[in-house]
Design a protein around this motif. Structure first.
Motif, mmCIF file in Angstrom:
data_model
loop_
_atom_site.group_PDB
_atom_site.id
_atom_site.type_symbol
_atom_site.label_atom_id
_atom_site.label_comp_id
_atom_site.label_asym_id
_atom_site.label_seq_id
_atom_site.Cartn_x
_atom_site.Cartn_y
_atom_site.Cartn_z
ATOM 1 N N HIS A 205 -0.604 4.760 -0.681
ATOM 2 C CA HIS A 205 -0.053 4.246 -1.931
ATOM 3 C C HIS A 205 -0.592 2.840 -2.124
ATOM 4 O O HIS A 205 -0.703 2.069 -1.170
ATOM 5 C CB HIS A 205 1.477 4.184 -1.883
ATOM 6 C CG HIS A 205 2.146 5.517 -1.838
ATOM 7 N ND1 HIS A 205 2.786 6.071 -2.926
ATOM 8 C CD2 HIS A 205 2.290 6.407 -0.818
ATOM 9 C CE1 HIS A 205 3.295 7.244 -2.589
ATOM 10 N NE2 HIS A 205 3.005 7.470 -1.305
ATOM 11 N N ARG A 206 -0.933 2.513 -3.366
ATOM 12 C CA ARG A 206 -1.289 1.123 -3.683
ATOM 13 C C ARG A 206 -0.670 0.755 -5.014
ATOM 14 O O ARG A 206 -0.931 1.379 -6.032
ATOM 15 C CB ARG A 206 -2.814 0.942 -3.743
ATOM 16 C CG ARG A 206 -3.227 -0.534 -3.923
ATOM 17 C CD ARG A 206 -2.775 -1.368 -2.737
ATOM 18 N NE ARG A 206 -3.234 -2.743 -2.783
ATOM 19 C CZ ARG A 206 -2.461 -3.780 -3.159
ATOM 20 N NH1 ARG A 206 -1.210 -3.567 -3.575
ATOM 21 N NH2 ARG A 206 -2.931 -5.013 -3.126
ATOM 22 N N ARG B 38 0.881 1.804 -10.370
ATOM 23 C CA ARG B 38 0.709 2.630 -9.169
ATOM 24 C C ARG B 38 -0.706 3.205 -9.174
ATOM 25 O O ARG B 38 -0.954 4.276 -9.732
ATOM 26 C CB ARG B 38 1.772 3.719 -9.131
ATOM 27 C CG ARG B 38 3.187 3.164 -8.961
ATOM 28 C CD ARG B 38 4.244 4.252 -8.930
ATOM 29 N NE ARG B 38 5.552 3.691 -8.623
ATOM 30 C CZ ARG B 38 6.378 3.183 -9.534
ATOM 31 N NH1 ARG B 38 6.019 3.179 -10.830
ATOM 32 N NH2 ARG B 38 7.547 2.692 -9.172
ATOM 33 N N THR C 30 -0.269 -0.314 -0.017
ATOM 34 C CA THR C 30 1.139 -0.702 -0.007
ATOM 35 C C THR C 30 1.898 0.106 1.044
ATOM 36 O O THR C 30 2.753 -0.427 1.754
ATOM 37 C CB THR C 30 1.764 -0.471 -1.397
ATOM 38 O OG1 THR C 30 0.972 -1.146 -2.383
ATOM 39 C CG2 THR C 30 3.182 -0.983 -1.460
ATOM 40 N N ARG C 31 1.562 1.379 1.131
ATOM 41 C CA ARG C 31 2.093 2.266 2.175
ATOM 42 C C ARG C 31 0.983 3.220 2.590
ATOM 43 O O ARG C 31 0.061 3.483 1.846
ATOM 44 C CB ARG C 31 3.303 3.072 1.665
ATOM 45 C CG ARG C 31 4.475 2.233 1.256
ATOM 46 C CD ARG C 31 5.746 3.077 1.058
ATOM 47 N NE ARG C 31 5.580 4.141 0.063
ATOM 48 C CZ ARG C 31 5.644 3.942 -1.251
ATOM 49 N NH1 ARG C 31 5.835 2.736 -1.736
ATOM 50 N NH2 ARG C 31 5.515 4.954 -2.088
ATOM 51 N N GLY C 32 1.119 3.763 3.802
ATOM 52 C CA GLY C 32 0.120 4.687 4.315
ATOM 53 C C GLY C 32 -0.789 4.010 5.329
ATOM 54 O O GLY C 32 -0.729 2.798 5.549
ATOM 55 N N THR C 33 -1.653 4.802 5.960
ATOM 56 C CA THR C 33 -2.515 4.296 7.027
ATOM 57 C C THR C 33 -3.968 4.695 6.789
ATOM 58 O O THR C 33 -4.254 5.757 6.237
ATOM 59 C CB THR C 33 -2.078 4.834 8.402
ATOM 60 O OG1 THR C 33 -2.085 6.271 8.381
ATOM 61 C CG2 THR C 33 -0.691 4.342 8.762
ATOM 62 N N SER D 97 -5.391 -0.310 8.931
ATOM 63 C CA SER D 97 -4.601 -0.788 7.792
ATOM 64 C C SER D 97 -3.594 -1.856 8.180
ATOM 65 O O SER D 97 -3.175 -2.650 7.330
ATOM 66 C CB SER D 97 -3.881 0.385 7.116
ATOM 67 O OG SER D 97 -3.334 1.268 8.067
#
Length: 260
Positions: free
Chosen positions: A30-31, A41, A80-83, A92
């Motif tokens: 997510h970014r 988003r 923003t989230r995730g790897t 990340s």
């Protein structure tokens, strides 16, 4: 087309097996930019994986998130989230200094705008990332990289003395000189004429087929995408489709249905 790339299902998580065997992967990316009602988003849970020695094109309509995805995978932007993993290394969450070191040694990036230093010679531009990393590549390797992209004997020229296609070749030599595992390219033919663009795409394809590099390229051009082993299609920050061994006509038709 040569090679075959594996990916997680559109929108689904990358498996543990895929993470351990891929050159590059992103899991649940997510970014977001801004806050509250103004939040944008750009990526909404994208999961992808890339096998070693493969060429993938990332496409989609304007604003689909393709460049954001490329920058997150390359460690130039943080999700923003995730790897994001390069091989078995999760990058990340690394401190910026350590991430910068890895970028200079394990990946190369080719920009549409070339990003060459006008006051430096061609050779100095090629060796610059290595010098910043404290590992200058040496004159022989610089000459080898320039010869490979068809610029032997141009070491002392400055970017302003070269054509646009020649400047892009310098940018590719700069990305290749460290012999990176993964090469990222953001619209590498967008500012070039068709014939020069074919030459540049041939160089990227050669890096995959001859050196076993993994290449991930953002492009808007179906002809450019036809050089890839597969095409990932994004829309509204989501991975919506995948084409394997695509032709330019197939890519163009699919983009037309997406409004791209």
């Amino acid at each position: 087309m040569n090679g075959k790339t594996t990916a997680a299902a559109p929108g689904g998580p990358a498996t543990q097996d895929a993470v351990s065997t891929t050159a590059l992967s992103g899991d649940g990316l997510h970014r977001e930019y801004g806050r509250g009602t103004a939040v944008v988003r750009a990526l909404r849970g994208v999961s992808v994986a890339f096998a070693p020695g493969t060429f993938t094109a990332v496409m989609g309509p304007s604003g689909s998130g393709k460049t954001t995805l490329l920058h997150c995978l390359a460690g130039m932007d943080r999700p923003t989230r995730g790897t994001v993993r390069w091989g078995g290394t999760e990058v990340s969450g690394l401190p910026e200094r350590r991430l910068a070191e890895l970028r200079r040694t394990r990946m190369g990036f080719v920009f549409q705008a070339f990003n060459l230093m006008p006051a430096m010679t061609v050779a100095q531009n090629v060796e610059l990332p290595g010098r910043l990393a404290g590992q200058p590549p040496g004159r022989a390797r610089v000459r080898e990289a320039l010869a490979r992209v068809g610029l032997a004997g141009r070491e002392r020229h400055r970017p302003g003395q070269l054509s646009g296609g020649q400047q892009q070749r310098v940018a590719i030599a700069r990305a290749l000189v460290a012999r990176p595992e993964v090469l990222f390219a953001d619209e590498p033919t967008g500012a070039l004429d068709r014939a020069t663009g074919h030459d540049i795409l041939g160089l990227l394809r050669e890096g995959v087929d001859v050196d076993g590099q993994t290449c991930v390229m953002v492009t808007h051009d179906p002809v450019a995408a036809g050089y890839a082993d597969r095409v990932l299609l994004l829309a509204d920050g989501l991975l919506v489709d995948e084409l394997v061994s695509p032709t330019a006509d197939q890519v163009g038709a699919r983009l037309s249905r997406m409004g791209g």
